[in-house]
Design an enzyme around this catalytic site. Structure first.
Site, PDB file in Angstrom:
ATOM      1  N   ASN A 186       0.878  -1.171   0.000  1.00 30.18           N
ATOM      2  CA  ASN A 186       0.000   0.000   0.000  1.00 30.18           C
ATOM      3  C   ASN A 186       0.913   1.218   0.000  1.00 30.18           C
ATOM      4  OD1 ASN A 186      -1.876   1.988   0.430  1.00 30.18           O
ATOM      5  ND2 ASN A 186      -2.751   1.077   2.276  1.00 30.18           N
ATOM      6  N   ARG A 195      -2.503  -2.120  -3.498  1.00 31.09           N
ATOM      7  CA  ARG A 195      -3.707  -1.311  -3.390  1.00 31.09           C
ATOM      8  C   ARG A 195      -3.558  -0.166  -4.384  1.00 31.09           C
ATOM      9  NH1 ARG A 195      -6.145   1.514   2.009  1.00 31.09           N
ATOM     10  NH2 ARG A 195      -7.999   2.355   1.009  1.00 31.09           N
ATOM     11  N   HIS A 217     -12.859   3.125  -0.906  1.00 33.81           N
ATOM     12  CA  HIS A 217     -12.848   2.176   0.232  1.00 33.81           C
ATOM     13  C   HIS A 217     -13.439   0.816  -0.167  1.00 33.81           C
ATOM     14  CE1 HIS A 217     -12.770   5.808   3.182  1.00 33.81           C
ATOM     15  NE2 HIS A 217     -11.550   5.277   3.091  1.00 33.81           N
ATOM     16  N   ARG A 259     -10.938  16.593   5.630  1.00 34.03           N
ATOM     17  CA  ARG A 259     -11.679  16.839   4.379  1.00 34.03           C
ATOM     18  C   ARG A 259     -13.108  17.295   4.673  1.00 34.03           C
ATOM     19  NH1 ARG A 259     -10.420  11.055   1.663  1.00 34.03           N
ATOM     20  NH2 ARG A 259      -8.739  10.771   3.162  1.00 34.03           N
ATOM     21  N   MET A 274     -10.285  11.977  16.179  1.00 31.08           N
ATOM     22  CA  MET A 274     -11.526  11.828  16.937  1.00 31.08           C
ATOM     23  C   MET A 274     -11.267  11.618  18.430  1.00 31.08           C
ATOM     24  SD  MET A 274     -14.739  11.942  16.766  1.00 31.08           S
ATOM     25  CE  MET A 274     -15.460  11.731  15.157  1.00 31.08           C
ATOM     26  N   GLY A 326     -10.863   2.798  11.933  1.00 28.92           N
ATOM     27  CA  GLY A 326     -10.374   3.357  13.206  1.00 28.92           C
ATOM     28  C   GLY A 326     -11.454   3.847  14.160  1.00 28.92           C
ATOM     29  N   GLY A 361     -14.858   3.720  13.643  1.00 31.00           N
ATOM     30  CA  GLY A 361     -15.971   2.767  13.668  1.00 31.00           C
ATOM     31  C   GLY A 361     -15.701   1.569  14.563  1.00 31.00           C
ATOM     32  N   GLU A 409      -8.247  -4.655   4.816  1.00 35.06           N
ATOM     33  CA  GLU A 409      -8.043  -4.438   3.374  1.00 35.06           C
ATOM     34  C   GLU A 409      -6.838  -5.235   2.857  1.00 35.06           C
ATOM     35  OE1 GLU A 409      -8.321  -0.506   4.848  1.00 35.06           O
ATOM     36  OE2 GLU A 409      -9.299   0.191   3.025  1.00 35.06           O
TER      37      GLU A 409
HETATM   38  P1  ADP Z   1      -6.939   5.426   7.872  1.00 42.03           P
HETATM   39  O1  ADP Z   1      -8.131   6.021   7.186  1.00 42.03           O
HETATM   40  O2  ADP Z   1      -5.719   6.289   7.835  1.00 42.03           O
HETATM   41  O3  ADP Z   1      -6.698   3.964   7.553  1.00 42.03           O
HETATM   42  P2  ADP Z   1      -7.914   4.471  10.409  1.00 42.03           P
HETATM   43  O4  ADP Z   1      -9.025   3.665   9.876  1.00 42.03           O
HETATM   44  O5  ADP Z   1      -6.796   3.755  11.075  1.00 42.03           O
HETATM   45  O6  ADP Z   1      -7.318   5.490   9.382  1.00 42.03           O
HETATM   46  O7  ADP Z   1      -8.530   5.530  11.443  1.00 42.03           O
HETATM   47  C1  ADP Z   1      -7.703   6.459  12.066  1.00 42.03           C
HETATM   48  C2  ADP Z   1      -8.548   7.367  12.905  1.00 42.03           C
HETATM   49  O8  ADP Z   1      -9.318   6.603  13.837  1.00 42.03           O
HETATM   50  C3  ADP Z   1      -7.714   8.303  13.770  1.00 42.03           C
HETATM   51  O9  ADP Z   1      -7.482   9.505  13.119  1.00 42.03           O
HETATM   52  C4  ADP Z   1      -8.567   8.511  14.985  1.00 42.03           C
HETATM   53  O10 ADP Z   1      -9.313   9.693  14.822  1.00 42.03           O
HETATM   54  C5  ADP Z   1      -9.551   7.378  14.988  1.00 42.03           C
HETATM   55  N1  ADP Z   1      -9.440   6.519  16.182  1.00 42.03           N
HETATM   56  C6  ADP Z   1      -8.574   5.514  16.410  1.00 42.03           C
HETATM   57  N2  ADP Z   1      -8.806   4.987  17.645  1.00 42.03           N
HETATM   58  C7  ADP Z   1      -9.846   5.671  18.184  1.00 42.03           C
HETATM   59  C8  ADP Z   1     -10.567   5.608  19.405  1.00 42.03           C
HETATM   60  N3  ADP Z   1     -10.248   4.730  20.367  1.00 42.03           N
HETATM   61  N4  ADP Z   1     -11.574   6.485  19.595  1.00 42.03           N
HETATM   62  C9  ADP Z   1     -11.901   7.390  18.650  1.00 42.03           C
HETATM   63  N5  ADP Z   1     -11.272   7.488  17.475  1.00 42.03           N
HETATM   64  C10 ADP Z   1     -10.256   6.648  17.243  1.00 42.03           C
END
Ligand code: ADP
Length: 402
Positions: free
Chosen positions: A14, A98, A186, A246, A289, A333, A335, A384
């Site tokens: 990736n 990817r 995605h 964004r 977040m 992340g 979700g 992924e």
């Molecule tokens: P990417 O889109 O870069 O693959 P991820 O799916 O890993 O990113 O998501 C990253 C985001 O998830 C971080 O910026 C953060 O905001 C959020 N995140 C990760 N852990 C938590 C958590 N425990 N609570 C809230 N948000 C989280």
């Protein structure tokens, strides 16, 4: 098609602008098991190579000094040689990449040939922030190891079966035909969830499901009987939900206003839409977040509210688009790990009969809805890389390259 034989491996790549994440998957019976994860960071400046095993124990840690060849081809040659030295006798069958954009044409992964690479290069204007880096890694790996088959797995492919009304803007027809249409992204994450959900909940195999991929990039997808019907991202990955930096959906009239009233050009608008907006822009605090949820700043709370509002609103829109709603899945992340965000979205969907089980939500699932919720709600970690590894094996098998 078989992926049964022992001792084969695939490399999953990736590639971004200055870093490249990789994983090595090995066949373990009929399954694929991840064996190594790693990354090359600082590409173009001070490259560094790191790799870890599945227990997160470091396997490698190398930095390139000044004067050492460290262009992309040299780095990918190093990576491939290193991987081959750490396969314990397994055979590396292929590399799976990817690739963000497969255009209107690619609804499936494809074996890379010079002609296909050229065609994918023609899609650079559609994804200028990602596609060139994906292709640079493919070209560099091809130069370093020309004999290794390479496969492109697209973020757009899963959405190509959507009905035309989901893929079409109300623009003059000639523009649609030229490629100005909704592609969706995605896709590898959604495809993984579409395969995984029926394993976890067989009764949902034919269901209408809204999947919320909430990460630093966020989108949502309407999936019916395992197929994408509609999604919130469109021509680019800036549409739909507000994200870390964004905007998400924006009245296009705002752009015309900014051009006229503030003299903003394409580069300014791109920076504004991709880098300065979203959770960061609204909160003025952070794009993360976790930080926003812990912050006492009222603007941080407003950013979280705007995000949850959009997720709930799009759930209704996607349900309508596919003609029903039987389940909701959270992934990526935010979700997968943010119980407060899921709880807030569920509150906004209470009118639909959505109700969470507080303890299950706090434990991050897998099933987080209350027993009397009308709509089951799940948390399923996305993968992924595994999807790319599976696709790569399938393409290698179909091409008789094993
Ligand atoms: P990417 O889109 O870069 O693959 P991820 O799916 O890993 O990113 O998501 C990253 C985001 O998830 C971080 O910026 C953060 O905001 C959020 N995140 C990760 N852990 C938590 C958590 N425990 N609570 C809230 N948000 C989280």
């Amino acid at each position: 098609m078989t992926t049964q034989s022992q001792g084969n491996a695939v490399l999953v790549v990736n590639a971004g602008s200055s870093s490249l994440k990789f994983s090595v998957f090995r066949e373990a019976g009929a399954e694929l098991a991840v064996a190594i994860n790693g990354q090359i960071s600082g590409i173009g400046t001070e490259p560094k190579f790191e790799a870890k095993d599945t227990a997160k124990r470091p396997l490698a840690d190398k930095a390139w000094g000044p004067g050492e060849p460290s262009d992309r081809t040299a780095l990918l040659r190093y990576l491939l040689d290193w991987v081959e030295d750490h396969l314990d006798g397994a055979k590396l069958l292929a590399a799976g990449h990817r690739v963000v954009h497969g255009g209107a044409r690619y609804s499936h992964p494809v074996l890379l040939t010079p002609a296909v690479i050229e065609e994918l290069n023609g899609l650079v204007p559609l994804a200028p922030l990602h596609q060139p880096h994906n292709l640079a890694a493919i070209r560099a790996l091809g130069e370093a190891h020309p004999e290794l088959p390479q496969v492109a797995c697209f973020d757009t492919a899963f959405h190509r079966g959507q009905p035309w009304q989901s893929q079409t803007f109300a623009l003059p027809r000639a523009m649609t035909e030229e490629g100005i249409r909704r592609y969706g992204f995605h896709g590898l994450s959604y495809e993984y969830i579409a395969r995984r959900l029926p394993e976890m909940a067989p009764e949902l195999a034919q269901a209408h499901v809204v999947v919320c991929h909430l990460g630093s990039g966020s989108s949502m997808c309407a999936i019916r009987a395992g197929k994408s019907v509609d999604s919130t991202m469109g021509f680019t990955a800036v549409d739909g939900l507000p994200m870390g930096t964004r905007t998400g959906r924006l009245d296009p009239g705002v752009l015309i206003y900014l051009m006229r009233a503030k003299g903003m050009g394409a580069d300014d608008l791109e920076k504004l839409l991709y880098n300065k907006s979203g959770l960061l822009g609204v909160s003025g605090v952070s794009n993360d977040m976790r930080v926003l949820l812990e912050s006492a700043d009222p603007h941080a709370a407003e950013a979280v509210e705007l995000f949850c509002h959009a997720v709930a609103k799009e759930t209704g829109s996607l349900a309508s688009s596919m003609g029903g709603l039987d389940a909701i899945v959270f992934t990526a992340g935010i979700g997968e790990r943010s119980a407060p965000v899921r709880a807030r979205v569920a509150e906004k969907l209470a009118w639909l009969g959505v109700k969470l089980d507080e303890a299950a939500n706090a434990a991050n699932g897998p099933k987080i809805s209350a027993a009397d919720s009308r709509i089951p709600v799940w948390v399923i970690p996305t993968d992924e890389e595994r999807m790319i590894a599976q696709h790569t094996m399938e393409v290698v098998d179909d091409a008789g390259l094993r």
